[in-house]
Write a protein that holds these residues in place. Structure first.
Motif, PDB file in Angstrom:
ATOM      1  N   THR A 126       0.827  -1.212   0.000  1.00  0.00           N
ATOM      2  CA  THR A 126       0.000   0.000   0.000  1.00  0.00           C
ATOM      3  C   THR A 126       0.855   1.253   0.000  1.00  0.00           C
ATOM      4  N   LYS A 127       1.917   1.246   0.807  1.00  0.00           N
ATOM      5  CA  LYS A 127       2.843   2.375   0.775  1.00  0.00           C
ATOM      6  C   LYS A 127       3.418   2.560  -0.623  1.00  0.00           C
ATOM      7  N   GLY A 128       3.746   1.459  -1.266  1.00  0.00           N
ATOM      8  CA  GLY A 128       4.305   1.529  -2.613  1.00  0.00           C
ATOM      9  C   GLY A 128       3.342   2.123  -3.616  1.00  0.00           C
ATOM     10  N   LEU A 129       2.057   1.806  -3.470  1.00  0.00           N
ATOM     11  CA  LEU A 129       1.050   2.391  -4.363  1.00  0.00           C
ATOM     12  C   LEU A 129       0.980   3.901  -4.171  1.00  0.00           C
ATOM     13  N   LEU A 130       0.937   4.323  -2.922  1.00  0.00           N
ATOM     14  CA  LEU A 130       0.872   5.764  -2.633  1.00  0.00           C
ATOM     15  C   LEU A 130       2.114   6.478  -3.171  1.00  0.00           C
ATOM     16  N   LYS A 131       3.275   5.876  -2.952  1.00  0.00           N
ATOM     17  CA  LYS A 131       4.513   6.448  -3.472  1.00  0.00           C
ATOM     18  C   LYS A 131       4.509   6.445  -4.995  1.00  0.00           C
ATOM     19  N   GLY A 132       3.939   5.403  -5.578  1.00  0.00           N
ATOM     20  CA  GLY A 132       3.865   5.322  -7.036  1.00  0.00           C
ATOM     21  C   GLY A 132       3.057   6.455  -7.641  1.00  0.00           C
ATOM     22  N   TYR A 185      -2.736   2.946 -13.862  1.00  0.00           N
ATOM     23  CA  TYR A 185      -2.901   2.063 -12.706  1.00  0.00           C
ATOM     24  C   TYR A 185      -1.861   0.949 -12.722  1.00  0.00           C
ATOM     25  N   ALA A 186      -1.716   0.320 -13.892  1.00  0.00           N
ATOM     26  CA  ALA A 186      -0.825  -0.841 -14.006  1.00  0.00           C
ATOM     27  C   ALA A 186       0.617  -0.465 -13.686  1.00  0.00           C
ATOM     28  N   HIS A 187       1.063   0.673 -14.177  1.00  0.00           N
ATOM     29  CA  HIS A 187       2.441   1.104 -13.907  1.00  0.00           C
ATOM     30  C   HIS A 187       2.644   1.411 -12.423  1.00  0.00           C
ATOM     31  N   ILE A 188       1.620   1.955 -11.771  1.00  0.00           N
ATOM     32  CA  ILE A 188       1.725   2.235 -10.346  1.00  0.00           C
ATOM     33  C   ILE A 188       1.797   0.929  -9.554  1.00  0.00           C
ATOM     34  N   GLY A 189       0.959  -0.046  -9.933  1.00  0.00           N
ATOM     35  CA  GLY A 189       1.017  -1.350  -9.285  1.00  0.00           C
ATOM     36  C   GLY A 189       2.356  -2.026  -9.488  1.00  0.00           C
ATOM     37  N   LYS A 190       2.875  -1.935 -10.689  1.00  0.00           N
ATOM     38  CA  LYS A 190       4.194  -2.508 -10.996  1.00  0.00           C
ATOM     39  C   LYS A 190       5.270  -1.817 -10.170  1.00  0.00           C
ATOM     40  N   TYR A 191       5.202  -0.502 -10.083  1.00  0.00           N
ATOM     41  CA  TYR A 191       6.174   0.247  -9.283  1.00  0.00           C
ATOM     42  C   TYR A 191       6.175  -0.258  -7.841  1.00  0.00           C
ATOM     43  N   SER A 192       4.992  -0.437  -7.277  1.00  0.00           N
ATOM     44  CA  SER A 192       4.901  -0.879  -5.895  1.00  0.00           C
ATOM     45  C   SER A 192       5.527  -2.255  -5.702  1.00  0.00           C
ATOM     46  N   GLU A 193       5.196  -3.189  -6.581  1.00  0.00           N
ATOM     47  CA  GLU A 193       5.747  -4.545  -6.441  1.00  0.00           C
ATOM     48  C   GLU A 193       7.257  -4.554  -6.689  1.00  0.00           C
ATOM     49  N   ASN A 194       7.725  -3.766  -7.661  1.00  0.00           N
ATOM     50  CA  ASN A 194       9.153  -3.727  -7.977  1.00  0.00           C
ATOM     51  C   ASN A 194       9.973  -3.131  -6.843  1.00  0.00           C
ATOM     52  N   HIS A 195       9.476  -2.035  -6.245  1.00  0.00           N
ATOM     53  CA  HIS A 195      10.282  -1.274  -5.291  1.00  0.00           C
ATOM     54  C   HIS A 195       9.947  -1.541  -3.826  1.00  0.00           C
ATOM     55  N   TYR A 196       8.724  -2.010  -3.549  1.00  0.00           N
ATOM     56  CA  TYR A 196       8.330  -2.216  -2.156  1.00  0.00           C
ATOM     57  C   TYR A 196       8.189  -3.698  -1.788  1.00  0.00           C
ATOM     58  N   TRP A 197       8.254  -4.569  -2.814  1.00  0.00           N
ATOM     59  CA  TRP A 197       8.290  -6.012  -2.572  1.00  0.00           C
ATOM     60  C   TRP A 197       9.559  -6.640  -3.156  1.00  0.00           C
ATOM     61  N   ASP A 198      10.318  -5.856  -3.899  1.00  0.00           N
ATOM     62  CA  ASP A 198      11.481  -6.377  -4.627  1.00  0.00           C
ATOM     63  C   ASP A 198      11.087  -7.553  -5.526  1.00  0.00           C
ATOM     64  N   LYS A 199       9.907  -7.439  -6.124  1.00  0.00           N
ATOM     65  CA  LYS A 199       9.384  -8.484  -6.999  1.00  0.00           C
ATOM     66  C   LYS A 199       9.451  -7.991  -8.439  1.00  0.00           C
TER      67      LYS A 199
END
Length: 429
Positions: A126-132, A185-199
């Protein structure tokens, strides 16, 4: 819209029509009750506020198995399982999320969007989405959300992406005047998973959940993927989509998942390219022995899968547009065989005696051969987990009874394609 008005709206004819589109005509009443209970749950926690209703679906990957990370093509759809939320702005610098399904209740300070050291879990996501949103130049603000989800976790239908896109719809509606689209939306979700989950996620899951309906995506230009909605009525074709959970593997599959994009990219490197979308299949064939020596044989097999899988996506889209459902099913079968034989993601070589997916596919193929109808394939990342079957409606109950004897009770889920992705329901009622 206050709580009582929202409850009345859910009793309206427009609400009935939307529920029928989202969940099917036979599931209207149960979903109206589901939304009403969620609204009451919000009221019990936060009081009578001006709330909005949101929904975001899970997704199914119909074809294009392991192609998006090398900028290939996919055919995917949003499903009738979804994440639903009641939300309202709270005029503060805090976001509070309450999840009925996962018994979570957490608050995020908008002035502290730093991920935790473990980089895992819903709070970090969720933090990653907000940051995204901020990184992309969009606005954020404080809001409360009360959420429930019936998107099956660990089943290849993207429960996490469904949640991500639900929150994107909320933040877009509350703070960005609805200006963002599904690609944003998709790019924000990707940003969150890439940077806040290291996925190392791509865009497939998020795009399929955000856009809605049956879609084909070409990731040749991943920054702006080409998305086309396919107008086809699966229910009208008399078929259902069934997802079967074959059991979670006990081996650590991280290396297996990473090996697929990495080996494909190894073949691309031979030609001085980063991804296979920039390589011609004919060039690989022309220099096959050199490529084998450089990248290894499995890498070459997986490259062949990539090239041929793109063609199958094109063939399936063409068949659906032409109304040729038989040709569509034939290509589903061919695509599944390519994943099994060429991509080789039906079991992990770290535990060769554990082959739940292979067993489920074998049984399903025997069932289809006897009935002479239907198609099946691996679903999602593979190595353990889930398969997909597409069968005539009259065979579904028999198949579910048959496959659950091997895979366990409640392991098979009948699904449908819904027309809407992540939306604010109030805009459709």
């Amino acid at each position: 819209m206050k709580i009582q008005e929202t409850l009345q709206l859910l009793e309206s004819g427009k609400s009935n029509a939307l529920m029928a589109e989202l969940y099917g005509k036979n599931h209207v009443e149960e979903n109206i009750s589901r939304y009403q209970e969620l609204v009451k749950g919000y009221e019990n926690l936060f009081g009578d506020q001006d709330v909005l209703l949101f929904t975001s679906p899970g997704r199914t990957e119909i074809s294009g198995n392991h192609t998006d990370h090398n900028h290939g093509k996919v055919l995917a759809g949003s499903i009738n399982l979804d994440c639903v939320g009641v939300a309202a702005k709270n005029n503060s610098k805090e976001v509070r999320i309450v999840s009925e399904t996962y018994h979570q209740d957490f608050t995020i300070d908008l002035d502290d969007l730093t991920p935790s050291p473990k980089k895992a879990g819903t709070v970090d996501l969720t933090k990653g989405l907000l940051k995204g949103f901020l990184e992309a130049g969009h606005a954020i603000g404080g809001f409360n959300a009360y959420i429930t989800s019936n998107v099956i976790s660990a089943a290849g239908v993207s429960s996490s992406a469904s949640y991500e896109m639900l929150l994107c719809a909320m933040i877009n509606t509350f703070f960005n005047e609805g200006k963002l689209d599904a690609v944003d939306y998709a790019h924000i979700g990707k940003y969150s998973e890439n940077h806040y989950w290291d996925k190392a996620s791509g865009l497939l899951d998020q795009m399929a959940c955000a856009v809605g309906g049956l879609i084909t995506i070409d990731f040749k230009n991943p920054a702006v993927p080409a998305v086309e909605k396919i107008s086809f009525d699966f229910a009208g074709a008399g078929h259902s989509l069934i997802i079967v959970q074959t059991g979670k593997g006990h081996a650590d599959l991280s290396a297996d998942y990473s090996s697929v994009p990495n080996e494909m990219k190894k073949v691309a490197q031979f030609f001085g390219k980063e991804v296979l979308a920039d390589v011609e299949e004919a060039d690989v064939i022309a220099r096959i022995n050199e490529v084998r020596e450089f990248a290894g044989d499995r890498s070459v097999m997986r490259a062949f899968h990539f090239f041929e899988e793109n063609k199958k996506v094109e063939a399936e889209v063409a068949a659906l547009k032409a109304g040729d459902f038989h040709a569509f099913l034939e290509n589903i079968t061919a695509s599944g065989n390519s994943s099994w034989k060429w991509l080789q993601n039906c079991y992990t070589t770290a535990s060769v005696q554990e082959q739940g997916i292979s067993i489920a596919l074998a049984l399903t193929e025997m069932f289809i051969a006897e009935k002479k109808k239907g198609a099946c394939r691996i679903h999602g990342g593979g190595f353990a987990g889930v398969i997909m079957a597409m069968l005539p409606n009259e065979l579904v109950d028999e198949y579910i009874s048959f496959i659950e004897k091997a895979m366990g009770e409640e392991s098979a889920y009948r699904m449908s394609i819904r027309p809407y992705g992540a939306i604010c329901c109030n805009n459709f009622m």
